[in-house]
Design a protein around this motif. Structure first.
Motif, PDB file in Angstrom:
ATOM      1  N   LYS A 102       0.612  -1.072   0.043  1.00 24.81           N
ATOM      2  CA  LYS A 102      -0.030  -0.358   0.139  1.00 24.81           C
ATOM      3  C   LYS A 102       0.499   0.973  -0.046  1.00 24.81           C
ATOM      4  CE  LYS A 102      -3.731   2.189   2.166  1.00 24.81           C
ATOM      5  NZ  LYS A 102      -4.988   1.714   3.528  1.00 24.81           N
ATOM      6  N   PRO A 103       1.564   1.535  -1.506  1.00 21.37           N
ATOM      7  CA  PRO A 103       2.503   2.571  -1.564  1.00 21.37           C
ATOM      8  C   PRO A 103       1.250   4.149  -1.315  1.00 21.37           C
ATOM      9  CG  PRO A 103       2.574   2.084  -4.031  1.00 21.37           C
ATOM     10  CD  PRO A 103       2.135   1.014  -2.466  1.00 21.37           C
ATOM     11  N   GLY A 104      -0.329   4.258  -1.112  1.00 19.37           N
ATOM     12  CA  GLY A 104      -0.121   4.974  -1.392  1.00 19.37           C
ATOM     13  C   GLY A 104      -2.114   4.568  -0.383  1.00 19.37           C
ATOM     14  N   VAL A 105      -3.329   5.411  -1.249  1.00 20.44           N
ATOM     15  CA  VAL A 105      -4.052   5.235  -0.409  1.00 20.44           C
ATOM     16  C   VAL A 105      -5.217   4.415  -0.899  1.00 20.44           C
ATOM     17  CG1 VAL A 105      -4.243   7.442  -0.922  1.00 20.44           C
ATOM     18  CG2 VAL A 105      -5.314   6.499  -2.633  1.00 20.44           C
ATOM     19  N   GLU A 115     -12.954   0.144   1.013  1.00 17.28           N
ATOM     20  CA  GLU A 115     -11.619   0.754   0.614  1.00 17.28           C
ATOM     21  C   GLU A 115     -11.717   2.119  -0.791  1.00 17.28           C
ATOM     22  OE1 GLU A 115      -9.383  -3.276   1.451  1.00 17.28           O
ATOM     23  OE2 GLU A 115      -9.948  -3.121  -0.334  1.00 17.28           O
ATOM     24  N   ILE A 116     -12.373   1.559  -1.436  1.00 17.22           N
ATOM     25  CA  ILE A 116     -12.675   2.153  -3.082  1.00 17.22           C
ATOM     26  C   ILE A 116     -13.247   4.098  -1.838  1.00 17.22           C
ATOM     27  CG2 ILE A 116     -14.028   2.718  -4.540  1.00 17.22           C
ATOM     28  CD1 ILE A 116     -14.041  -0.130  -5.289  1.00 17.22           C
ATOM     29  N   LEU A 117     -14.201   3.972  -1.206  1.00 17.51           N
ATOM     30  CA  LEU A 117     -14.583   5.207  -0.526  1.00 17.51           C
ATOM     31  C   LEU A 117     -13.865   5.966  -0.026  1.00 17.51           C
ATOM     32  CD1 LEU A 117     -18.010   3.866   0.326  1.00 17.51           C
ATOM     33  CD2 LEU A 117     -17.879   4.765  -1.701  1.00 17.51           C
ATOM     34  N   ASP A 118     -12.974   4.929   0.814  1.00 17.95           N
ATOM     35  CA  ASP A 118     -12.565   5.607   1.449  1.00 17.95           C
ATOM     36  C   ASP A 118     -10.530   5.908   1.059  1.00 17.95           C
ATOM     37  OD1 ASP A 118     -10.682   6.026   4.672  1.00 17.95           O
ATOM     38  OD2 ASP A 118      -9.393   4.702   3.260  1.00 17.95           O
ATOM     39  N   GLY A 119     -10.430   5.338  -0.188  1.00 18.16           N
ATOM     40  CA  GLY A 119      -9.353   5.877  -1.396  1.00 18.16           C
ATOM     41  C   GLY A 119     -10.039   7.257  -2.138  1.00 18.16           C
ATOM     42  N   ALA A 120     -11.434   7.326  -2.240  1.00 18.27           N
ATOM     43  CA  ALA A 120     -11.377   8.982  -2.922  1.00 18.27           C
ATOM     44  C   ALA A 120     -10.905   9.482  -1.717  1.00 18.27           C
ATOM     45  CB  ALA A 120     -13.092   8.451  -3.457  1.00 18.27           C
ATOM     46  N   VAL A 121     -11.694   9.510  -0.681  1.00 21.54           N
ATOM     47  CA  VAL A 121     -12.037  10.683  -0.110  1.00 21.54           C
ATOM     48  C   VAL A 121     -10.246  11.158   0.199  1.00 21.54           C
ATOM     49  CG1 VAL A 121     -12.099  10.957   2.821  1.00 21.54           C
ATOM     50  CG2 VAL A 121     -13.823  10.202   1.058  1.00 21.54           C
ATOM     51  N   SER A 122      -9.291   9.764   0.734  1.00 22.12           N
ATOM     52  CA  SER A 122      -7.490  10.097   1.275  1.00 22.12           C
ATOM     53  C   SER A 122      -7.580  10.954  -0.321  1.00 22.12           C
ATOM     54  CB  SER A 122      -6.659   8.637   1.640  1.00 22.12           C
ATOM     55  OG  SER A 122      -7.909   7.795   2.054  1.00 22.12           O
ATOM     56  N   SER A 123      -7.699  10.579  -1.246  1.00 23.16           N
ATOM     57  CA  SER A 123      -7.134  11.399  -2.164  1.00 23.16           C
ATOM     58  C   SER A 123      -6.971  12.803  -1.987  1.00 23.16           C
ATOM     59  CB  SER A 123      -7.513  11.017  -3.733  1.00 23.16           C
ATOM     60  OG  SER A 123      -7.068   9.164  -3.960  1.00 23.16           O
ATOM     61  N   ALA A 205      -1.820   9.804  -5.893  1.00 21.67           N
ATOM     62  CA  ALA A 205      -2.172   9.557  -4.891  1.00 21.67           C
ATOM     63  C   ALA A 205      -2.286   7.737  -4.380  1.00 21.67           C
ATOM     64  CB  ALA A 205      -4.184   9.834  -4.322  1.00 21.67           C
ATOM     65  N   VAL A 206      -2.282   7.130  -5.736  1.00 23.16           N
ATOM     66  CA  VAL A 206      -2.411   5.432  -5.546  1.00 23.16           C
ATOM     67  C   VAL A 206      -0.708   5.386  -5.395  1.00 23.16           C
ATOM     68  CG1 VAL A 206      -2.663   3.418  -6.680  1.00 23.16           C
ATOM     69  CG2 VAL A 206      -5.069   5.651  -7.043  1.00 23.16           C
ATOM     70  N   LEU A 207      -0.088   6.113  -5.982  1.00 28.02           N
ATOM     71  CA  LEU A 207       1.504   5.413  -6.072  1.00 28.02           C
ATOM     72  C   LEU A 207       1.673   6.342  -4.953  1.00 28.02           C
ATOM     73  CD1 LEU A 207       2.018   6.259 -10.117  1.00 28.02           C
ATOM     74  CD2 LEU A 207       1.763   3.630  -8.345  1.00 28.02           C
ATOM     75  N   GLY A 208       1.288   7.069  -4.321  1.00 26.01           N
ATOM     76  CA  GLY A 208       1.988   7.905  -3.354  1.00 26.01           C
ATOM     77  C   GLY A 208       2.809   8.767  -3.070  1.00 26.01           C
ATOM     78  N   GLY A 402       7.907   1.440  -7.023  1.00 25.31           N
ATOM     79  CA  GLY A 402       9.069   1.502  -6.167  1.00 25.31           C
ATOM     80  C   GLY A 402       8.401   0.164  -4.987  1.00 25.31           C
ATOM     81  N   VAL A 403       8.001  -0.418  -4.674  1.00 24.22           N
ATOM     82  CA  VAL A 403       7.028  -1.596  -4.394  1.00 24.22           C
ATOM     83  C   VAL A 403       8.106  -2.834  -5.037  1.00 24.22           C
ATOM     84  CG1 VAL A 403       5.872  -3.361  -2.656  1.00 24.22           C
ATOM     85  CG2 VAL A 403       5.628  -0.095  -3.482  1.00 24.22           C
ATOM     86  N   HIS A 404       8.740  -3.951  -4.012  1.00 22.12           N
ATOM     87  CA  HIS A 404       9.075  -5.123  -4.469  1.00 22.12           C
ATOM     88  C   HIS A 404       8.233  -6.269  -3.968  1.00 22.12           C
ATOM     89  CE1 HIS A 404      12.898  -3.375  -5.537  1.00 22.12           C
ATOM     90  NE2 HIS A 404      13.438  -3.442  -4.340  1.00 22.12           N
ATOM     91  N   ASP A 405       7.974  -7.293  -4.350  1.00 22.85           N
ATOM     92  CA  ASP A 405       7.510  -8.277  -4.431  1.00 22.85           C
ATOM     93  C   ASP A 405       7.741  -9.006  -3.173  1.00 22.85           C
ATOM     94  OD1 ASP A 405       5.967  -8.468  -7.124  1.00 22.85           O
ATOM     95  OD2 ASP A 405       7.375 -10.258  -7.946  1.00 22.85           O
ATOM     96  N   GLN A 406       8.284  -8.969  -2.233  1.00 19.73           N
ATOM     97  CA  GLN A 406       7.962  -9.205  -0.844  1.00 19.73           C
ATOM     98  C   GLN A 406       9.188  -7.916   0.083  1.00 19.73           C
ATOM     99  OE1 GLN A 406      10.227 -12.858  -1.500  1.00 19.73           O
ATOM    100  NE2 GLN A 406      12.370 -12.169  -2.523  1.00 19.73           N
ATOM    101  N   GLY A 407       8.917  -8.431   0.826  1.00 23.60           N
ATOM    102  CA  GLY A 407      10.459  -7.734   2.464  1.00 23.60           C
ATOM    103  C   GLY A 407       9.428  -7.033   2.832  1.00 23.60           C
TER     104      GLY A 407
END
Length: 425
Positions: A102-105, A115-123, A205-208, A402-407
């Protein structure tokens, strides 16, 4: 009758018969010999990470590492996420998949309604300067148009105190329908413009990533001609879908016929709107052509029409309630300062008062400035969600962020049976 060796009671004599051929009386079992010959009781404990049980514990049966029916020997549990304990590098039981990155919203996986509604408000909250600047300009243009329509219709919408004939009542119904359609399509125009202009903000916002008003406008400037062309096509299509069923009644002056055709127009308008609701985000994020954006929207919506319709309708209901909460106090103030008071509201003459119109317009301006970005944010996130579900866009978004598949950031996993990474356009 001979005794079988396996049937002797633990601790009983081994010879079985006495010297006279008779069986001796049964003796109580010596449980001390039985308990001393058994191994100590086993205790369950979860193996440490990376540790496998000794070979003697991997025999047949239903132990923690025993093969199940249909499994090959040596198979280790853990499901599609790898690792012997349910998730990569983890220990302790049958865990589920690791949390999505979750790099962004929003988390980078298929989204739920909340999550869609919260992401819209967070954006909106995270990029409020850019969002409110764009939505305020669009809201001013819409309110000016609505103010002009109200003034043009001021004489036709006045309720006469004298009894009206059926023809006059039909004309009033037709005029009310025209005013309602004008109000809807002007607000739809503002919604489409804001959706196109703010799609890039939601993407950031999705990418942070943060953005400024100037930087955002520089980014969308090359796409403005295509965006305006697409907005024009969507507006014309909406007009055709909504007005064709009521056009016979409007042309003949038959208000009843126009009102009867309105439900058909609403159904066609809903189908058109949902089918092409993702066209503007597709155009602005993929930077393609207008025709390609329309095709992309229809393709992404196919098979999910009712889900997108339900989320869009719920968002509209939430924003409408919010608009009423904001607009009602301004309407109350307008009634109080209106010369005729409540009587002017009842007979419709308040529409001729500039004081009433200006105060209610201010309330509408504020409500549109706040609620329209909520709708545009939901539309843009629906586009991203559909691409995650259909094209595994989450993998590409993770790389872009810049988020990898693990870590420690979590994991971005491919959808079961889904495609590989999606292309950017």
């Amino acid at each position: 009758m001979n005794d079988s060796p396996g049937w002797a009671t633990p601790g009983s004599p081994s010879d079985g018969e006495g010297s006279d051929g008779s069986r001796p009386p049964a003796q109580p079992a010596d449980t001390s010999k039985w308990s001393a010959s058994q191994p100590p009781p086993g205790q369950w404990s979860s193996p440490a990470a990376g540790q496998t049980p000794p070979p003697q514990q991997q025999g047949p049966g239903w132990g923690p590492y025993a093969p199940r029916p249909g499994q090959q020997p040596g198979h280790q549990p853990g499901g599609p996420y790898g690792g012997p304990y349910g998730h990569p590098g983890g220990a302790g039981g049958w865990g589920g998949p690791p949390p999505a990155a979750k790099p962004g919203v929003i988390p980078l996986r298929p989204l739920g309604l909340g999550e869609i509604l919260d992401g819209a408000v967070s954006s909106l909250r995270g990029h409020w300067k850019t969002v409110l600047s764009v939505s305020l300009v669009a809201a001013v243009l819409v309110q000016l148009g609505l103010l002009g329509v109200q003034r043009l219709m001021r004489d036709r919408l006045v309720v006469s105190p004298e009894p009206t004939t059926p023809g006059e009542l039909a004309d009033t119904m037709g005029d009310t329908l025209i005013a309602g359609y004008a109000n809807y399509y002007l607000q739809l125009l503002g919604l489409l413009l804001v959706t196109g202009l703010l799609a890039g903000v939601v993407s950031s916002a999705v990418l942070g990533r943060s953005t400024t008003v100037a930087a955002h406008l520089r980014g969308v400037r090359p796409l403005v001609p295509r965006m305006l062309g697409l907005v024009g096509l969507l507006l014309l299509g909406s007009l055709a879908a909504g007005l064709v069923p009521v056009l016979p009644g409007l042309l003949t002056g038959n208000g009843v016929l126009a009102v009867l055709g309105a439900p058909v127009g609403i159904v066609l308008l809903a189908w058109f709107f949902v089918t092409f609701v993702l066209a503007l985000p597709a155009l602005m994020m993929e930077r393609g052509k207008v025709a390609d954006a329309l095709k992309r929207s229809a393709k992404l919506v196919k098979g999910s029409w009712w889900r997108i319709f339900g989320i869009s309708a719920l968002t509209w209901a939430i924003t409408w309630i919010t608009s009423m909460i904001i607009a009602v106090p301004f309407a109350a103030v307008a009634v109080l300062v209106s010369p005729g008071g409540l009587s002017d509201i009842l007979d419709g003459t308040s529409a001729q008062s500039w004081t009433f119109l200006l105060i209610t317009a201010i309330g509408g301006l504020i409500s549109l400035t706040i609620t329209v970005p909520m709708q545009t944010g939901v539309t843009s996130l629906l586009y991203i969600d559909q691409r995650i579900r259909r094209e595994a866009l989450d993998l590409e978004l993770a790389r872009a962020a810049g988020v990898h598949d693990q870590g420690d950031h979590g994991a971005v996993t491919q959808r079961p049976g889904g495609a590989g990474p999606a292309s950017g356009g």
